[in-house]
Design a protein around this motif. Structure first.
Motif, PDB file in Angstrom:
ATOM      1  N   GLY A  58      12.274  32.662  28.494  1.00 47.17           N
ATOM      2  CA  GLY A  58      10.957  32.666  27.876  1.00 47.17           C
ATOM      3  C   GLY A  58       9.991  33.455  28.718  1.00 47.17           C
ATOM      4  O   GLY A  58      10.315  33.848  29.846  1.00 47.17           O
ATOM      5  N   ILE A  59       8.778  33.652  28.172  1.00 42.19           N
ATOM      6  CA  ILE A  59       7.744  34.376  28.926  1.00 42.19           C
ATOM      7  C   ILE A  59       6.676  33.407  29.444  1.00 42.19           C
ATOM      8  O   ILE A  59       5.761  33.801  30.140  1.00 42.19           O
ATOM      9  CB  ILE A  59       7.090  35.502  28.080  1.00 42.19           C
ATOM     10  N   GLY A  60       6.823  32.131  29.079  1.00 38.55           N
ATOM     11  CA  GLY A  60       5.872  31.127  29.550  1.00 38.55           C
ATOM     12  C   GLY A  60       6.467  29.738  29.390  1.00 38.55           C
ATOM     13  O   GLY A  60       7.464  29.548  28.683  1.00 38.55           O
ATOM     14  N   GLN A 118       5.987  20.701  28.008  1.00 35.87           N
ATOM     15  CA  GLN A 118       7.256  20.988  27.335  1.00 35.87           C
ATOM     16  C   GLN A 118       8.464  20.402  28.059  1.00 35.87           C
ATOM     17  O   GLN A 118       9.531  20.259  27.482  1.00 35.87           O
ATOM     18  CB  GLN A 118       7.446  22.505  27.192  1.00 35.87           C
ATOM     19  N   GLU A 125       2.865  37.841  16.403  1.00 35.38           N
ATOM     20  CA  GLU A 125       3.961  36.906  16.124  1.00 35.38           C
ATOM     21  C   GLU A 125       4.259  36.092  17.392  1.00 35.38           C
ATOM     22  O   GLU A 125       4.418  36.663  18.463  1.00 35.38           O
ATOM     23  CB  GLU A 125       5.201  37.680  15.686  1.00 35.38           C
ATOM     24  N   GLY A 155       6.551  32.831  19.262  1.00 40.06           N
ATOM     25  CA  GLY A 155       7.685  31.916  19.241  1.00 40.06           C
ATOM     26  C   GLY A 155       7.373  30.795  20.219  1.00 40.06           C
ATOM     27  O   GLY A 155       6.341  30.819  20.886  1.00 40.06           O
ATOM     28  N   CYS A 188      -0.121  34.579  25.544  1.00 39.67           N
ATOM     29  CA  CYS A 188       0.747  33.597  26.204  1.00 39.67           C
ATOM     30  C   CYS A 188      -0.086  32.520  26.907  1.00 39.67           C
ATOM     31  O   CYS A 188       0.211  31.320  26.797  1.00 39.67           O
ATOM     32  CB  CYS A 188       1.667  34.329  27.179  1.00 39.67           C
ATOM     33  N   HIS A 232      -1.463  30.164  24.292  1.00 39.70           N
ATOM     34  CA  HIS A 232      -0.357  29.347  23.762  1.00 39.70           C
ATOM     35  C   HIS A 232      -0.019  28.205  24.742  1.00 39.70           C
ATOM     36  O   HIS A 232       0.156  27.061  24.336  1.00 39.70           O
ATOM     37  CB  HIS A 232       0.846  30.275  23.542  1.00 39.70           C
ATOM     38  N   HIS A 249      -0.450  23.957  24.708  1.00 45.73           N
ATOM     39  CA  HIS A 249       0.571  22.935  25.019  1.00 45.73           C
ATOM     40  C   HIS A 249      -0.021  21.827  25.892  1.00 45.73           C
ATOM     41  O   HIS A 249       0.236  20.640  25.672  1.00 45.73           O
ATOM     42  CB  HIS A 249       1.756  23.548  25.776  1.00 45.73           C
TER      43      HIS A 249
HETATM   44  O1  K1U Z   1       5.566  28.161  25.542  1.00 45.27           O
HETATM   45  C1  K1U Z   1       6.657  28.532  25.161  1.00 45.27           C
HETATM   46  O2  K1U Z   1       7.282  27.874  24.360  1.00 45.27           O
HETATM   47  C2  K1U Z   1       7.235  29.829  25.666  1.00 45.27           C
HETATM   48  C3  K1U Z   1       7.032  30.944  24.667  1.00 45.27           C
HETATM   49  C4  K1U Z   1       5.767  31.690  25.032  1.00 45.27           C
HETATM   50  C5  K1U Z   1       5.187  32.590  23.995  1.00 45.27           C
HETATM   51  C6  K1U Z   1       5.942  33.513  23.319  1.00 45.27           C
HETATM   52  C7  K1U Z   1       5.361  34.346  22.370  1.00 45.27           C
HETATM   53  C8  K1U Z   1       4.023  34.272  22.136  1.00 45.27           C
HETATM   54  C9  K1U Z   1       3.285  33.344  22.812  1.00 45.27           C
HETATM   55  C10 K1U Z   1       3.853  32.512  23.749  1.00 45.27           C
HETATM   56  C11 K1U Z   1       8.249  31.856  24.754  1.00 45.27           C
HETATM   57  O3  K1U Z   1       8.521  32.412  25.754  1.00 45.27           O
HETATM   58  S1  K1U Z   1       9.190  32.047  23.336  1.00 45.27           S
HETATM   59  C12 K1U Z   1      10.450  33.219  23.838  1.00 45.27           C
HETATM   60  C13 K1U Z   1       9.945  34.614  23.940  1.00 45.27           C
HETATM   61  O4  K1U Z   1       8.866  34.927  23.469  1.00 45.27           O
HETATM   62  C14 K1U Z   1      10.748  35.645  24.641  1.00 45.27           C
HETATM   63  C15 K1U Z   1      11.968  35.377  25.168  1.00 45.27           C
HETATM   64  C16 K1U Z   1      12.701  36.371  25.820  1.00 45.27           C
HETATM   65  C17 K1U Z   1      12.197  37.631  25.943  1.00 45.27           C
HETATM   66  C18 K1U Z   1      10.974  37.924  25.416  1.00 45.27           C
HETATM   67  C19 K1U Z   1      10.236  36.944  24.768  1.00 45.27           C
END
Ligand code: K1U
Ligand code: ZN
Length: 167
Positions: free
Chosen positions: A44-46, A51, A88, A90, A130, A133, A137
């Motif tokens: 992930g990026i955060g 969580q 977008e 995730g 990020c 987001h 949380h």
């Molecule tokens: O908070 C989290 O659930 C982590 C989430 C953060 C985030 C992603 C996108 C927009 C806002 C916040 C993630 O890291 S989801 C996975 C993801 O985005 C990713 C994974 C691998 C490479 C690049 C991106």
């Protein structure tokens, strides 16, 4: 160090509001190290402490391509927010779901680093998204809260089924 278990929606513990950290001590630094390990492994990026079922105001982030720019935010506060962007998103707690979300375009935040030192940064683009987001949380909010209740209900059913199938 250790990999931590990431809670998945609709787990009610994702709705708990995180508490302020009073002292950045060795225990907090171990949580930070474990959160970085968990975030990079996910990948992930955060990641927010909420969580991983730790209800303290700790966030780890790395939006760099080479995964060599770790950023730790303890007790983050948004000082200003300007503009709007829709991107977008995730979430590691809502696996497999990607939706457009509106956020501020640029934010300035104040936080403590992993040594307890206060700092201020201005963030744009993916870093701004990020950080917002992850702060959500810590306040018990998820990006899917911005969707219609019908859409959220469908996501809930899909993830509950997925969790049943995985057990
Ligand atoms: O908070 C989290 O659930 C982590 C989430 C953060 C985030 C992603 C996108 C927009 C806002 C916040 C993630 O890291 S989801 C996975 C993801 O985005 C990713 C994974 C691998 C490479 C690049 C991106
Ligand atoms: Zn998330």
């Amino acid at each position: 160090m250790a990999l931590l278990k990431i809670l998945h929606f609709p787990d009610s513990r994702l709705r708990i509001k995180a508490k302020l950290i009073e002292h950045v001590n060795a225990e907090v630094q171990l949580v930070v190290a474990n959160m970085f390990e968990t975030m990079y492994a996910a990948p992930g990026i955060g990641l927010a402490a909420t969580q991983v079922n730790i209800h303290q105001q700790i966030i780890v982030i790395d939006v760099s391509d080479k995964k060599n720019q770790p950023l730790c935010l303890i007790n983050p506060v948004i000082l200003s927010a300007d503009g709007q962007q829709s991107t977008e998103e995730g979430c590691l707690s809502v696996p497999g779901i990607f939706e457009q979300v509106k956020r501020a375009e640029q934010i300035t935040i104040q936080a403590l680093d992993k040594t307890g030192k206060q700092f201020t940064i201005t963030a744009n683009e993916v870093l701004a998204v990020c950080i917002q987001h992850e702060i959500d949380h810590l306040n018990g909010r998820l990006f899917i809260d911005q969707l219609s209740s019908l859409k959220r209900q469908r996501i809930r059913q899909k993830l509950v089924k997925q969790q049943r199938d995985n057990n």
